[in-house]
Design a protein around this motif. Structure first.
Motif, short mmCIF file in Angstrom:
data_model
loop_
_atom_site.label_atom_id
_atom_site.label_comp_id
_atom_site.label_asym_id
_atom_site.label_seq_id
_atom_site.Cartn_x
_atom_site.Cartn_y
_atom_site.Cartn_z
N ARG A 1 70.69 -75.70 -32.63
CA ARG A 1 70.61 -75.03 -33.92
C ARG A 1 70.39 -73.52 -33.86
N THR A 2 69.49 -73.06 -33.02
CA THR A 2 69.16 -71.64 -33.07
C THR A 2 68.58 -71.14 -31.76
N TYR A 3 68.71 -69.86 -31.52
CA TYR A 3 67.97 -69.16 -30.48
C TYR A 3 67.96 -67.68 -30.79
N THR A 4 67.12 -66.97 -30.07
CA THR A 4 67.04 -65.52 -30.20
C THR A 4 67.43 -64.92 -28.87
N ILE A 5 68.29 -63.91 -28.93
CA ILE A 5 68.70 -63.18 -27.74
C ILE A 5 67.94 -61.85 -27.75
N VAL A 6 67.16 -61.61 -26.71
CA VAL A 6 66.45 -60.34 -26.57
C VAL A 6 67.19 -59.58 -25.48
N PHE A 7 67.57 -58.32 -25.78
CA PHE A 7 68.37 -57.58 -24.81
C PHE A 7 67.87 -56.15 -24.66
N GLU A 8 68.18 -55.59 -23.50
CA GLU A 8 67.93 -54.17 -23.23
C GLU A 8 68.95 -53.71 -22.20
N GLY A 9 69.39 -52.47 -22.33
CA GLY A 9 70.38 -51.94 -21.42
C GLY A 9 70.22 -50.45 -21.22
N GLN A 10 70.58 -49.99 -20.04
CA GLN A 10 70.53 -48.57 -19.69
C GLN A 10 71.94 -48.10 -19.40
N GLY A 11 72.30 -46.95 -19.97
CA GLY A 11 73.62 -46.38 -19.77
C GLY A 11 73.56 -45.02 -19.11
N GLY A 12 72.56 -44.80 -18.29
CA GLY A 12 72.43 -43.50 -17.62
C GLY A 12 72.23 -42.39 -18.62
N ALA A 13 73.01 -41.31 -18.46
CA ALA A 13 72.88 -40.15 -19.34
C ALA A 13 73.26 -40.46 -20.79
N ALA A 14 74.04 -41.53 -21.00
CA ALA A 14 74.45 -41.88 -22.37
C ALA A 14 73.28 -42.41 -23.19
N VAL B 1 70.41 -66.17 -33.73
CA VAL B 1 71.65 -66.89 -33.99
C VAL B 1 71.32 -68.27 -34.55
N HIS B 2 71.98 -68.65 -35.64
CA HIS B 2 71.79 -69.96 -36.26
C HIS B 2 73.13 -70.68 -36.34
N LEU B 3 73.14 -71.96 -35.98
CA LEU B 3 74.32 -72.81 -36.13
C LEU B 3 73.99 -73.95 -37.08
N GLU B 4 74.93 -74.28 -37.95
CA GLU B 4 74.78 -75.44 -38.82
C GLU B 4 76.16 -76.02 -39.07
N PRO B 5 76.21 -77.32 -39.40
CA PRO B 5 77.52 -77.94 -39.64
C PRO B 5 78.29 -77.19 -40.73
N GLY B 6 79.60 -77.12 -40.54
CA GLY B 6 80.46 -76.45 -41.51
C GLY B 6 80.83 -77.37 -42.65
N ASP B 7 81.81 -76.94 -43.43
CA ASP B 7 82.26 -77.71 -44.59
C ASP B 7 82.96 -79.00 -44.21
N ASP B 8 83.57 -79.04 -43.03
CA ASP B 8 84.17 -80.29 -42.57
C ASP B 8 83.56 -80.67 -41.22
N ALA B 9 83.87 -81.87 -40.75
CA ALA B 9 83.24 -82.41 -39.54
C ALA B 9 83.55 -81.61 -38.28
N ASP B 10 84.66 -80.89 -38.27
CA ASP B 10 85.08 -80.16 -37.07
C ASP B 10 84.89 -78.65 -37.21
N SER B 11 83.90 -78.22 -37.96
CA SER B 11 83.63 -76.78 -38.04
C SER B 11 82.12 -76.54 -38.04
N SER C 1 75.63 -67.98 -38.12
CA SER C 1 75.14 -66.76 -38.75
C SER C 1 74.17 -66.09 -37.78
N TYR C 2 74.14 -64.77 -37.85
CA TYR C 2 73.22 -64.05 -36.99
C TYR C 2 72.72 -62.79 -37.68
N THR C 3 71.56 -62.37 -37.22
CA THR C 3 71.00 -61.09 -37.62
C THR C 3 70.60 -60.39 -36.35
N ALA C 4 71.13 -59.19 -36.14
CA ALA C 4 70.83 -58.42 -34.94
C ALA C 4 70.14 -57.12 -35.34
#
Length: 187
Positions: free
Chosen positions: A72-85, A94-104, A108-111
């Protein structure tokens, strides 16, 4: 910066969950991703190239999956270094739930992310725009991966009828101009 979106995926919730936890699928779907390697349980080392406005850099970082409630859900925690950039860090729930039909599935996510260095100096409008483009390209590729070989054939039929060799070439042919993704990938 905050980004919230919802997408309908053409597979069951269990298949969507498996794909979201498959490093090879994620590597193929994340624009500019050079590598994703396991670094312990639910942790990964990530290397990617990204461009935001005039700033282009190779980022190396780490992401960790937390608050896991499969499938159903998890949280991705991230960090990155781009040098001088500069750097980026944040999280995405991230959340997953059944769609309108059986095969979807409805994904949804919030970042939330913070950037520093040259990235912060170019302005939030460019950073937000680049983040939205990367997310859009990710979901386009992710949907194609989930559908298997159908997506490239369908995309070619909509374009000029010739099957392109790579996703970047699809972008060029469909839009009639080079996309920023093609530019990042070929640099």
């Amino acid at each position: 910066m905050e980004l919230t979106e919802t997408h309908t995926l053409p597979v069951t919730q269990e298949r969507a969950w498996e794909a979201l936890n498959d490093a090879s699928i994620l590597k193929a779907c994340i624009p500019g991703c050079d590598s994703i390697e396991a670094e312990g349980e639910n942790a990964y080392a990530v290397a990617m190239t990204a461009a935001v406005g005039p700033v282009k850099a190779r980022f190396k970082g780490r992401m960790e999956l937390t608050n896991i409630d499969a499938p159903r859900t998890y949280t991705i925690v991230f960090e990155g270094q781009g040098g001088a950039a500069g750097f980026s860090k944040g999280s995405a729930t991230v959340h997953l739930e059944p769609g309108d039909d059986a095969d979807s599935t409805k994904l949804s996510y919030t970042a939330n992310a913070q950037v520093g260095g040259k990235l912060a100096q170019i302005g939030s409008r460019l950073v937000d725009g680049a983040a939205r483009k990367i997310a859009a390209e990710f979901f386009k590729r992710f949907g194609a991966q989930l559908q298997g070989d159908q997506a490239p054939q369908d995309a070619a039929a909509e374009g000029n009828g010739d099957a392109p060799d790579a996703p970047e070439e699809q972008d060029v042919q469909q839009k009639g101009k080079k996309s920023w993704t093609a530019w990042i990938s070929k640099s």
